[in-house]
Design a protein around this motif. Structure first.
Motif, PDB file in Angstrom:
ATOM      1  N   THR A 277      -7.955  -2.008   4.460  1.00  0.00           N
ATOM      2  CA  THR A 277      -7.469  -3.232   3.826  1.00  0.00           C
ATOM      3  C   THR A 277      -5.971  -3.129   3.549  1.00  0.00           C
ATOM      4  O   THR A 277      -5.526  -2.196   2.892  1.00  0.00           O
ATOM      5  CB  THR A 277      -8.220  -3.472   2.508  1.00  0.00           C
ATOM      6  OG1 THR A 277      -9.617  -3.525   2.806  1.00  0.00           O
ATOM      7  CG2 THR A 277      -7.778  -4.786   1.875  1.00  0.00           C
TER       8      THR A 277
ATOM      9  N   ASN B 270      -3.504  -4.426  -0.571  1.00  0.00           N
ATOM     10  CA  ASN B 270      -4.324  -4.385  -1.781  1.00  0.00           C
ATOM     11  C   ASN B 270      -3.771  -3.405  -2.819  1.00  0.00           C
ATOM     12  O   ASN B 270      -4.415  -3.136  -3.828  1.00  0.00           O
ATOM     13  CB  ASN B 270      -5.786  -4.025  -1.441  1.00  0.00           C
ATOM     14  CG  ASN B 270      -5.922  -2.651  -0.797  1.00  0.00           C
ATOM     15  OD1 ASN B 270      -4.912  -2.054  -0.416  1.00  0.00           O
ATOM     16  ND2 ASN B 270      -7.135  -2.167  -0.686  1.00  0.00           N
TER      17      ASN B 270
ATOM     18  N   VAL C 258      -3.652   3.012   2.284  1.00  0.00           N
ATOM     19  CA  VAL C 258      -3.052   2.724   3.580  1.00  0.00           C
ATOM     20  C   VAL C 258      -3.335   1.283   3.997  1.00  0.00           C
ATOM     21  O   VAL C 258      -4.036   0.543   3.295  1.00  0.00           O
ATOM     22  CB  VAL C 258      -3.638   3.676   4.651  1.00  0.00           C
ATOM     23  CG1 VAL C 258      -3.265   5.123   4.348  1.00  0.00           C
ATOM     24  CG2 VAL C 258      -5.151   3.519   4.763  1.00  0.00           C
TER      25      VAL C 258
ATOM     26  N   ILE D 254      -3.452  -0.256  -2.677  1.00  0.00           N
ATOM     27  CA  ILE D 254      -3.972   1.109  -2.639  1.00  0.00           C
ATOM     28  C   ILE D 254      -3.896   1.687  -1.223  1.00  0.00           C
ATOM     29  O   ILE D 254      -4.149   0.998  -0.239  1.00  0.00           O
ATOM     30  CB  ILE D 254      -5.465   1.236  -3.075  1.00  0.00           C
ATOM     31  CG1 ILE D 254      -6.203  -0.097  -2.953  1.00  0.00           C
ATOM     32  CG2 ILE D 254      -5.627   1.873  -4.422  1.00  0.00           C
ATOM     33  CD1 ILE D 254      -7.688   0.024  -3.200  1.00  0.00           C
TER      34      ILE D 254
ATOM     35  N   ASP E 272       0.851  -1.181   0.000  1.00  0.00           N
ATOM     36  CA  ASP E 272       0.000   0.000   0.000  1.00  0.00           C
ATOM     37  C   ASP E 272       0.891   1.237   0.000  1.00  0.00           C
ATOM     38  O   ASP E 272       1.695   1.420   0.897  1.00  0.00           O
ATOM     39  CB  ASP E 272      -0.892  -0.019   1.239  1.00  0.00           C
ATOM     40  CG  ASP E 272      -1.621  -1.344   1.374  1.00  0.00           C
ATOM     41  OD1 ASP E 272      -2.781  -1.422   1.014  1.00  0.00           O
ATOM     42  OD2 ASP E 272      -0.971  -2.311   1.842  1.00  0.00           O
TER      43      ASP E 272
ATOM     44  N   ASP F  84     -10.579   1.482   0.323  1.00  0.00           N
ATOM     45  CA  ASP F  84      -9.693   0.811   1.279  1.00  0.00           C
ATOM     46  C   ASP F  84     -10.449   0.311   2.521  1.00  0.00           C
ATOM     47  O   ASP F  84      -9.840  -0.232   3.440  1.00  0.00           O
ATOM     48  CB  ASP F  84      -8.575   1.776   1.722  1.00  0.00           C
ATOM     49  CG  ASP F  84      -7.178   1.258   1.371  1.00  0.00           C
ATOM     50  OD1 ASP F  84      -7.070   0.108   0.911  1.00  0.00           O
ATOM     51  OD2 ASP F  84      -6.214   2.009   1.564  1.00  0.00           O
TER      52      ASP F  84
HETATM   53 CA    CA Z   1      -4.935  -0.475   1.347  1.00  0.00          CA
END
Ligand code: CA
Ligand code: CA
Length: 474
Positions: free
Chosen positions: A255, A258, A262, A260, A156, A198
């Motif tokens: 999350t 992934n 944080v 993206i 992330d 997120d």
């Molecule tokens: Ca994330």
């Protein structure tokens, strides 16, 4: 205390705050509540009080006698059943009779307790324009750089700026477990942007409820409560009109991995959105706070995250948190942002002396107690990162914010990780693990009861020694 010095005029202006364009629903359509201050400086809703009686007949007798003695005309509605009694909210037609009504209620043999309908606020700092890393030209000299993450790397992009994760040993803990959708955590706040890229995968979905059919399928008293409930606006869409609730939710469990934005302290969890605060100042009432706590208690939450405070001692809130304690639910609470000593000047809910309440102060990237952070050798338990914390805000955005509001969800996220690895742990054990494992910081000596800052990696070491190998994986 900080919230006590807000002027009535500013609070009234806040109550009528407008909404932001990108939100999923229109807030603020209700008539704004009129807020005033008690003699000792606590904000409350004009003309409203909470009363605990043993029976509805006792309440009828009280209201009748108040009509006869002070001419008070009142409406009533139930709030909560607890400990051989029921809490009701009483709404007076004439605001100015509130003081007399509360005093006469307290003198009545029919009444167990009576108190104002206090008002609470989010526990973040008003400064909202903290520079973000990676925004060229906006970074500024006071942005606190963090060292690169140790293994395992998380993909992330914003994580390199999240010093808090490193400080508390989250990457080391993730080697054991990175969370679990089975851990249900209630974010009691301004709501959540549950569509945020997120957050969307870590939002709780009530398994007993069919969305949008207008029926209370699971019979819990709330219709179509799929992701939680909005107690402020009384509907099934607890969306965030402030940013505060989405920010705390992201620190608990945005999350991870992934690619993206944080990562939360827990990379996965099921977050229940319980909105009772709102508007640009993030305010809400005692009545709605209690209903949110009750909802969390009755609908399977294992941990509650509470980045808000204010109000005097409330027996009604004590009763609600006490019920959560009886069910083994951990109640993490922000110590407050007035920079004062909670041993001398109590901040609620952080100051309730209940076994499940864990009170959190804020430190910065150098482990210094934040200048705004409340402290208390007896009443504040530990510190966690709470200065310039990057997390999610509505509209797929990210922002750095400061406050004991930001420290609290670090502790909540750590509790989620422990609960994921050791599902049988109850509030008392989680609290003891989080307190026994702190990293001692000389500057916190005398400021918090453990003299230390959260360290989840150490908590896992102690858990292993006491409870055996962790459940690993997801
Ligand atoms: Ca994330
Ligand atoms: Ca329902």
């Amino acid at each position: 205390m900080k919230i006590a010095i807000r002027s009535v005029a500013s609070v009234l202006a806040i109550a009528a705050a407008s909404t932001l364009g990108f939100l999923g629903k229109a807030h603020g359509s209700r008539t704004p509540k009129q807020i005033a201050l008690t003699e000792d400086g606590y904000p409350y809703v004009r003309g409203e009080y909470l009363v605990k009686v043993r029976s509805s007949a006792a309440l009828e007798r009280l209201l009748e006698s108040q009509y006869e003695t002070i001419g008070a005309v009142a409406r009533k509605s139930p709030v909560m059943s607890a400990n051989n009694g029921t809490w009701y909210k009483v709404n007076l037609a004439d605001d100015y009779k509130l003081r007399d009504a509360i005093l006469s209620a307290r003198e009545s043999a029919d009444v167990l307790y009576a108190e104002p309908n206090y008002v609470y606020y989010t526990s973040n700092e008003p400064e909202k324009n903290i520079p973000m890393p990676g925004n060229k030209g906006k970074g500024g000299p006071d942005y606190q750089e963090a060292p690169a993450l140790p293994v395992p790397p998380v993909e992330d992009p914003q994580v390199s700026g999240m010093y808090g994760l490193n400080k508390i040993g989250a990457p080391q803990a993730w080697q054991i477990i990175n969370g679990s959708a089975k851990v249900l955590v209630a974010d009691i706040d301004t709501g959540i942007d549950y569509n945020h890229q997120d957050l969307i995968n870590n939002i709780w979905h009530n398994p007993g409820e069919i969305p949008g059919d207008g029926i209370d399928n699971d019979g819990n008293g709330y219709i179509d409560d799929v992701v939680g409930w909005d107690f402020r606006d009384k509907d099934a869409r607890p969306f965030d009109d402030n940013s505060h609730g989405s920010h705390t939710a992201g620190t608990i469990a945005a999350t991870g991995g992934n690619g993206i934005g944080v990562s939360g302290v827990a990379q996965q969890a099921s977050i229940m959105s319980l909105r009772f605060l709102g508007g640009t100042q993030g305010s809400g009432t005692l009545e709605d706070a209690i209903k949110a706590i009750e909802y969390a208690t009755d609908n399977g939450a294992q941990i509650m995250s509470n980045s808000w405070g204010g109000g005097g001692f409330s027996q009604a809130m004590f009763d609600a948190i006490s019920r959560a304690n009886d069910k083994g639910i951990l109640f993490v609470a922000a110590a407050g942002n007035s920079g004062t000593d909670n041993d001398k000047q109590a901040q609620y809910p952080a100051n309730y002396e209940l076994p499940n309440v864990l009170s959190v102060a804020a430190t910065d990237s150098a482990d210094k107690l934040a200048s705004f952070s409340c402290f208390g050798l007896k009443t504040v338990h530990l510190a966690a990162p709470g200065v310039k914390i990057i997390s999610t805000i509505p509209g797929n955005q990210y922002q750095a914010l400061s406050g004991t509001s930001m420290a609290t969800p670090h502790v909540t996220g750590a509790a989620v990780l422990l609960k994921a690895a050791y599902p049988n742990l109850k509030a008392k054990e989680l609290k003891a693990l989080l307190m026994d494992s702190v990293e001692k910081i000389p500057g916190l000596n005398g400021k918090v009861s453990t003299s230390g800052r959260l360290n989840i990696s150490k908590a896992f070491a102690i858990a292993r020694a006491n409870f055996g190998e962790a459940k690993t994986g997801n």
